[in-house]
Structures are given as C-alpha cells and as structure tokens.
Design an enzyme around this catalytic site. Structure first.
Site, PDB file in Angstrom:
ATOM      1  N   LEU A 137       0.869  -1.167   0.000  1.00 59.34           N
ATOM      2  CA  LEU A 137       0.000   0.000   0.000  1.00 59.34           C
ATOM      3  C   LEU A 137       0.911   1.223   0.000  1.00 59.34           C
ATOM      4  CD1 LEU A 137      -2.685  -0.913   2.736  1.00 59.34           C
ATOM      5  CD2 LEU A 137      -2.922  -1.096   0.249  1.00 59.34           C
ATOM      6  N   ASP A 138       0.510   2.272  -0.717  1.00 54.15           N
ATOM      7  CA  ASP A 138       1.295   3.502  -0.699  1.00 54.15           C
ATOM      8  C   ASP A 138       1.430   4.006   0.736  1.00 54.15           C
ATOM      9  OD1 ASP A 138       1.266   3.357  -3.460  1.00 54.15           O
ATOM     10  OD2 ASP A 138      -0.437   4.713  -3.666  1.00 54.15           O
ATOM     11  N   ALA A 139       2.511   4.747   0.995  1.00 56.90           N
ATOM     12  CA  ALA A 139       2.720   5.284   2.341  1.00 56.90           C
ATOM     13  C   ALA A 139       1.533   6.131   2.799  1.00 56.90           C
ATOM     14  CB  ALA A 139       4.002   6.103   2.385  1.00 56.90           C
TER      15      ALA A 139
END
Length: 307
Positions: A137-139
């Site tokens: 998942l993106d930050a």
C-alpha cells in the site's frame, strides 16, 4: 540484478538530447543518465549512441539500470491494529505515513520495521529490504495489508496476488460525481517521464483494470467502493485522475488543495477497507475489514455536514 527497460520516445521528448531523454524516462538524474550512456548501458535502436544525439519519434531506447541499493529493514516502533494473526500470516490495519518497506525516496517508518519492533516474526523470503512483503500500500494509503510470517506462506501468498485470486476492496473519496455512477476503468498504466515517480495512463504501460461503484454523493464529492483486478503502482489514484475524479487530498495527481485543507486532510482519502484471500496453509477463506482511521472519518463528517 540489473533492470533492462525499453522506452519509445514520447512527443514531449522529440528533439531533446539523449541524456535528457534517458533522465526523464528512467526517473534518474541527468548525470546518472550520462554515466549510463558512457558505460554503454543505453542503446538506441540496438546501437550505442552519443549523449548529444537528438531524439526522434521512431527511436526505441534500451536502458540497463543498476540494481537498487540493498537496505536492511530497521526495527522502528509504530502503532497499528492487528486484524488477523496466526503462525503463518498477519493482517494489519496499516496507518498512514508508513511505507510497506524501504526503498528509493523513502527512509521513514515501514511495515516491516514496525512488525520487527513489535517482536513479530517475518518471513525471510523475498528481497532483503522487503522480506515477507507480498503486496504493498502507498505510504499515504491506509488499510488492510497482509504479510507472510513464514517461508512456506510467502510463496503461496505471492501466487495468490500474482494470479489475481485476492479480493482487494478500497474506499476512496473523490472530487465530483462519476457518470456513470458504476463502471470499469480499463487503461494501461506506466511511468510518466520525469523525476517525480508519478505514474500515468500510457500506451506502453501494463494492463490495469479498476472497478468502481458510488456509495454516497456529497457536495462536490463522492465516496466510492473500488475493487482492483490488477495491482499497479498508484492504480486507483491514476485511474481516478484519468476519468476526471481525482482522489481528494492526493499530493501527486491533480490535487485541489483548498478542498483537502477544508477537510483537514494531509494525504489522499484512500483506504483498503477489505482484504480476502485463501489461507496459504489451511486454504481457509480469510476475509478481514479495516475500520477507517480518524483523519478519514473526520473528513467524511465535515463534508457530510454540508448536505
């Protein structure tokens, strides 16, 4: 291991020098591009070429990129809720501001570091900096994320994601009201030229399919349920921008900062709300739901007050 990438020359780079084109296409510095050209790691239509060569639309560039630096995960305490846990896998509700693992451009806290700091075993399978990681998942994206704790679970989970046997449902608050309210975005995604790591809908990209359904409409915004059929970098964010309904608060893809500021958002309103997969060892059907974190809940409250 080095990475070979092939690029066609986009309209925006026609007439530019070869070193400028390699820099923008590969997302590296111009100095780094010059070094690759000098070493013979850049071919134009299969032949070495000088860095001063002017690019033409018919050219095909082959760039041999060096391997990314190997970064060992560092235990770093972070708060997270456990949604499912057994001897082989753990599913957490990843908070925002934490990347799945370390990498170029990110030296902040990571999921792997948080798990190690909590004394949770992580599989030793996979590249050094991302051991146990089977998806990301993106930050700036929160929500359900599974990590392999054992070697026997790692390979099977990787296959589940590779062959698209995992259910990945997200909720996203987007600008405007999609028309139709329910639909599918089928558009290839690839890296945009430049240095900012942005992705985009490109002819040379990888096949990417996103299904969306409108759950709720609000003044100037809509809450969507989104299911990914593929799993490309920034897929939801890119596809929502492509259809004219970018994710509210997104710092990379057409941000309308005034709306995000009014809602108190410091990142994109995007949350992995549900994750379903077959357990890699028992083959039991595992399905977990991740509650919204406080910042997303508060933003929803604020925009609903305008109804």
């Amino acid at each position: 291991m080095t990475q070979m990438r092939q690029y066609m020359v986009p309209d925006g780079l026609i007439g530019q020098r070869l070193d400028v084109g390699v820099s923008r296409l590969a997302g590296i510095s111009r100095h780094g591009a010059s070094q690759l050209i000098d070493r013979g790691d850049v071919l134009v239509d299969g032949q070495a070429a000088p860095k001063s060569l002017r690019l033409e639309s018919t050219m095909i560039l082959e760039v041999q990129l060096p391997p990314p630096p190997c970064v060992h995960p560092v235990p770093t305490p972070a708060n997270f809720d456990v949604l499912y846990d057994d001897d082989d896998v753990i599913v957490i509700n990843k908070p925002p501001g934490i990347a799945a693992h370390s990498g170029p451009g990110w030296d902040g806290p990571t999921v792997i570091g948080a798990l190690l700091a909590s004394g949770i075993r992580v599989s030793t399978s996979g590249p050094t900096e991302r051991k146990g990681i089977v998806h990301r998942l993106d930050a700036g994206t929160s929500g359900a994320m599974v990590v392999a704790k054992t070697e026997r679970a790692y390979g099977q989970l990787k296959n589940e994601f590779r062959y698209r046997r995992v259910t990945k449902r997200y909720h996203a608050l987007v600008e405007g009201h999609p028309d139709p309210w329910r639909g599918t975005v089928d558009a290839a995604i690839g890296r945009r030229p430049g240095k900012d790591f942005r992705m985009g809908v490109t002819y040379e990209g990888k096949a990417s399919i996103t299904h969306y359904d409108t759950l709720e409409v609000m003044p100037g915004a809509a809450l969507l349920s989104i299911i990914l059929e593929t799993g490309r970098t920034h897929q939801i964010r890119v596809h929502m921008e492509a259809i004219g309904h970018p994710v509210i608060g997104d710092p990379l893809y057409r941000p309308h900062k005034a709306l995000a500021d009014r809602l108190g958002l410091q990142r994109q309103w995007l949350h992995a709300v549900e994750l379903g997969f077959s357990h890699p060892i028992t083959h039991e059907d595992i399905r977990v739901e991740a509650p919204y974190p406080r910042d997303l809940s508060e933003a929803l409250k604020k925009i609903r007050k305008a109804l």
